[in-house]
Enzyme design. Sequence first.
Site, PDB file in Angstrom:
ATOM      1  N   SER A  75     -12.112  -9.925 -41.272  1.00 27.72           N
ATOM      2  CA  SER A  75     -12.864  -8.912 -42.025  1.00 27.72           C
ATOM      3  C   SER A  75     -12.079  -8.351 -43.208  1.00 27.72           C
ATOM      4  CB  SER A  75     -13.256  -7.776 -41.075  1.00 27.72           C
ATOM      5  OG  SER A  75     -12.082  -7.189 -40.520  1.00 27.72           O
ATOM      6  N   LYS A 100      -1.503 -13.008 -34.943  1.00 24.33           N
ATOM      7  CA  LYS A 100      -2.785 -13.356 -35.552  1.00 24.33           C
ATOM      8  C   LYS A 100      -3.605 -14.143 -34.557  1.00 24.33           C
ATOM      9  CE  LYS A 100      -2.941 -14.979 -39.689  1.00 24.33           C
ATOM     10  NZ  LYS A 100      -4.164 -14.134 -39.870  1.00 24.33           N
ATOM     11  N   GLU A 115      -5.072 -21.352 -39.922  1.00 22.69           N
ATOM     12  CA  GLU A 115      -4.338 -20.326 -40.687  1.00 22.69           C
ATOM     13  C   GLU A 115      -2.859 -20.680 -40.724  1.00 22.69           C
ATOM     14  OE1 GLU A 115      -5.348 -16.829 -38.484  1.00 22.69           O
ATOM     15  OE2 GLU A 115      -7.052 -16.353 -39.781  1.00 22.69           O
TER      16      GLU A 115
HETATM   17  O1  DER Z   1      -7.817 -13.923 -36.394  1.00 22.17           O
HETATM   18  C1  DER Z   1      -7.081 -13.811 -37.367  1.00 22.17           C
HETATM   19  O2  DER Z   1      -5.999 -14.443 -37.488  1.00 22.17           O
HETATM   20  C2  DER Z   1      -7.426 -12.783 -38.407  1.00 22.17           C
HETATM   21  O3  DER Z   1      -6.759 -13.058 -39.617  1.00 22.17           O
HETATM   22  C3  DER Z   1      -6.945 -11.448 -37.875  1.00 22.17           C
HETATM   23  O4  DER Z   1      -5.586 -11.595 -37.644  1.00 22.17           O
HETATM   24  C4  DER Z   1      -7.208 -10.299 -38.824  1.00 22.17           C
HETATM   25  O5  DER Z   1      -8.583 -10.071 -38.817  1.00 22.17           O
HETATM   26  P1  DER Z   1      -9.163  -8.669 -39.359  1.00 22.17           P
HETATM   27  O6  DER Z   1      -8.733  -8.598 -40.817  1.00 22.17           O
HETATM   28  O7  DER Z   1     -10.642  -8.815 -39.185  1.00 22.17           O
HETATM   29  O8  DER Z   1      -8.554  -7.584 -38.519  1.00 22.17           O
END
Ligand code: DER
Length: 235
Positions: free
Chosen positions: A31, A99, A108
């Site tokens: 997000s 993450k 990622e």
């Molecule tokens: O799942 C992931 O790796 C996302 O990058 C998470 O680490 C961060 O998600 P958010 O910005 O919705 O908190």
Amino acid sequence: SSTEDLKRVVGYKAVDDYVHSGMVVGLGTGSTAYYAIERLGQKLQEGSLCDVVGIPTSTKTENQAKSLHIPLVTLDTHPVVDVAIDGADEVDKYLNLVKGRGGSLFREKMIEAEARKLVVIVDESKLVEGLGMTGAVPVEVTPFCWKHTLRRLLGVECLAECNVSATIRREKGNIYVTDNNNYIVDLFLDRPIPDIFLAARQISEIVGVVEHGIFLNMANLCIVSGKEGTRVIER
Ligand code: DER
């Protein structure tokens, strides 16, 4: 300001300050990364950036980038990533990360490992003293004998005193399947991980483990937004 405002501020700032024309950009998932992708699409559309290509870290991000007409490539044709921008679930003072709570940790980590610069964008709620306390430490595992792998994860030697519990991640009752057709085991600890480098190594050594959500020595800087505004933490 709302948490959404805090996410938007850092997402936009990451693109404004670190993305330049001609770059290959790793596009994170979640997000917060959502806003960086939104800003990149905006700037390409208005012409204030040009000749930028994106490498998405999930099908979700791929779909958002496509809807914004961001040209997309892969590591196969573009092995060097000039800058990657992504959120995180937890950031410690050395910019080590947890993450993967969004389920995209494998792509990622693969893309961000190739980034000359990894810019992490978070609201201040993600800053922690020690990793592993605010929620799951996600581990991507093969579907083959996942119960065996889950049992091995419960027994990671250096986490013995953290009272580890582990669950297979489910979505609407079914086992969650990642973009890579694997499963995710979420580890929960009752105290911060004592030695994150040893934990990362011992988790990776389990054969059924594909990858885990502990990102060590990868982030180059972190843009944090809070009630008092934004600040940049460099490693
Ligand atoms: O799942 C992931 O790796 C996302 O990058 C998470 O680490 C961060 O998600 P958010 O910005 O919705 O908190």
